[in-house]
Design an enzyme around this catalytic site. Sequence first.
Site, mmCIF file in Angstrom:
data_model
loop_
_atom_site.group_PDB
_atom_site.id
_atom_site.type_symbol
_atom_site.label_atom_id
_atom_site.label_comp_id
_atom_site.label_asym_id
_atom_site.label_seq_id
_atom_site.Cartn_x
_atom_site.Cartn_y
_atom_site.Cartn_z
ATOM 1 N N SER A 240 0.850 -1.185 0.000
ATOM 2 C CA SER A 240 0.000 0.000 0.000
ATOM 3 C C SER A 240 0.888 1.237 0.000
ATOM 4 O O SER A 240 2.114 1.138 0.044
ATOM 5 C CB SER A 240 -0.890 0.004 1.245
ATOM 6 O OG SER A 240 -0.095 0.307 2.376
ATOM 7 N N LYS A 241 0.243 2.379 -0.021
ATOM 8 C CA LYS A 241 0.939 3.665 -0.057
ATOM 9 C C LYS A 241 2.010 3.780 1.034
ATOM 10 O O LYS A 241 3.029 4.437 0.857
ATOM 11 C CB LYS A 241 -0.069 4.805 0.108
ATOM 12 C CG LYS A 241 -0.768 5.171 -1.166
ATOM 13 C CD LYS A 241 -0.219 6.506 -1.697
ATOM 14 C CE LYS A 241 -0.676 6.816 -3.101
ATOM 15 N NZ LYS A 241 0.344 6.514 -4.109
ATOM 16 N N ARG A 242 1.703 3.146 2.175
ATOM 17 C CA ARG A 242 2.656 3.215 3.293
ATOM 18 C C ARG A 242 4.040 2.716 2.890
ATOM 19 O O ARG A 242 5.046 3.075 3.474
ATOM 20 C CB ARG A 242 2.173 2.345 4.466
ATOM 21 C CG ARG A 242 1.116 2.940 5.322
ATOM 22 C CD ARG A 242 0.815 2.046 6.497
ATOM 23 N NE ARG A 242 0.414 0.703 6.072
ATOM 24 C CZ ARG A 242 1.144 -0.387 6.236
ATOM 25 N NH1 ARG A 242 2.311 -0.333 6.842
ATOM 26 N NH2 ARG A 242 0.700 -1.555 5.818
ATOM 27 N N HIS A 243 4.084 1.841 1.909
ATOM 28 C CA HIS A 243 5.364 1.268 1.495
ATOM 29 C C HIS A 243 6.084 2.149 0.482
ATOM 30 O O HIS A 243 7.097 1.740 -0.066
ATOM 31 C CB HIS A 243 5.137 -0.121 0.891
ATOM 32 C CG HIS A 243 4.577 -1.101 1.860
ATOM 33 N ND1 HIS A 243 3.304 -1.608 1.755
ATOM 34 C CD2 HIS A 243 5.112 -1.655 2.972
ATOM 35 C CE1 HIS A 243 3.085 -2.446 2.750
ATOM 36 N NE2 HIS A 243 4.156 -2.477 3.509
ATOM 37 N N GLY A 244 5.564 3.341 0.242
ATOM 38 C CA GLY A 244 6.195 4.214 -0.752
ATOM 39 C C GLY A 244 5.392 4.165 -2.033
ATOM 40 O O GLY A 244 4.185 3.980 -2.002
#
Length: 477
Positions: A240-244
């Site tokens: 997800s976005k959290r991973h970049g």
Amino acid sequence: MSAPRTRFAPSPTGSMHIGNVRNAVFSWLFARRHGGSFVLRIEDTDRSRLVEGAVAEIKEGLTWLGLDWDEGPVFQSGRLDIYREHARRLVDEGRAYRCWCSPERLAEMREEQKAAGRPTGYDRHCREDSHGRTEDEPHVIRFAMPLDGETSFHDEVRGDISFDNALIDDFVMIKADGFPTYQFASVVDDHLMQITHVIRSDEWVASTPKHVRLYEALGWEPPKFVHPSLILGPDRSKLSKRHGATSFVEFVERGYLPDALVNFLSLLGWSPRDDREVMTRDELIAAFDIEGMVNHPAVFDVQKLEWISRQHLRLLPDARLAALARPVLEARGLVSAPADPGADAYIAAVCGLMKERLTVLPDIADVAGYFFSDDFDYDEKGRKWFAGDGARDLFEALAEALQAVDWNEESIEAAIRAAGQTMGREGGRIIHPVRVAATGQTAGPSLFAALAVLGKERVTARLRRAGAYAEHINANH
Ligand code: GLU
């Protein structure tokens, strides 16, 4: 196998997620491997979620990746009559029904279900009874799911899967606005477009029993279902976005080559079942098969992408790399347009020398700036070579010696070493000062090869400039 037909069926609801692009890569590779067709279908039936420009981004993205489609784009919004006709048939045959329940009633029903601790889902209020309502009043069309038993199907990656029918809702096929839902439209289209292999995200596994029941009700043979592995971030939670970066354009902007990205994505959930990892497009097409798809989550590892990217840059011929590097160098003001053969040969020579130092193409502007511009500072760590009374004379003598040299790597090296010897300098004590003077850097590619590419005029001018700089700082001490 007779020629397969696969499809990529994105919804134009935002920027393309890298995981979904992976599905396009698989679908395309599979079609190309077997001489089949790859269809592009735009699933634009959720009118409230349409994003302007998304279709253009999808087409540009696929084109950039080299995933050419044989048919389409087909827009579902242009096929409403087809969906309605099939829905009407199912209503007539008692496999689907009209439902007039208002959004308010449905919301109330859900609240009651929640309060009672029961699973939420449509209570089938209209399934057996129209409650005196007519077709002219706003309504949806729902599928009449079997009330008990199981629905099973074979997934080409995951094996046999069964779902309890009692847990599956009488889902909506046609919405009140007359548009079909994804569930219904994708089944109708996959059948009418003669799709043989549906390759799509794992999130649709749970919808597949609905599709299987629809195929059965419509009297159609289902395609093969292929749900490649889930993609996880490095911390093993769903990517997800959290991973970049997760949107495809971010990877394009970072400067990866299409072949490198296709290679990397192809290895998310598939392997050629040998030790190959760096593969050209043709090698991927020749090797791709469903048997190599793995039934465990794939980890999205940007370091691996960078490694693959470096390998692909090394595989490129210098002239090809130069053609790709030119716009990057122009954008940085290091090279001016238009292209000309002399400048292009120079860029190619620089690329040949520097390609092992590139992770992504745009790195060329950072690592090779001194090949194109005299406007560089001397690296702090290299400044010591300018200190001391002999420095000015050293650079002057070197410039003098190189002026007379036949300009190739061997003679340059011989002349520099000879000049060093005359001044009592050997090895690093002559190489390092020349490198700092000619490039501003304390490390880099083979020095003599770099000087050969830079050319006599640039090198001698930079040595003289270094001499003047040495004189200047020593005078101020
Ligand atoms: N429109 C769906 C999506 O973008 C397609 C799913 C499928 O391939 O069936 O997720």
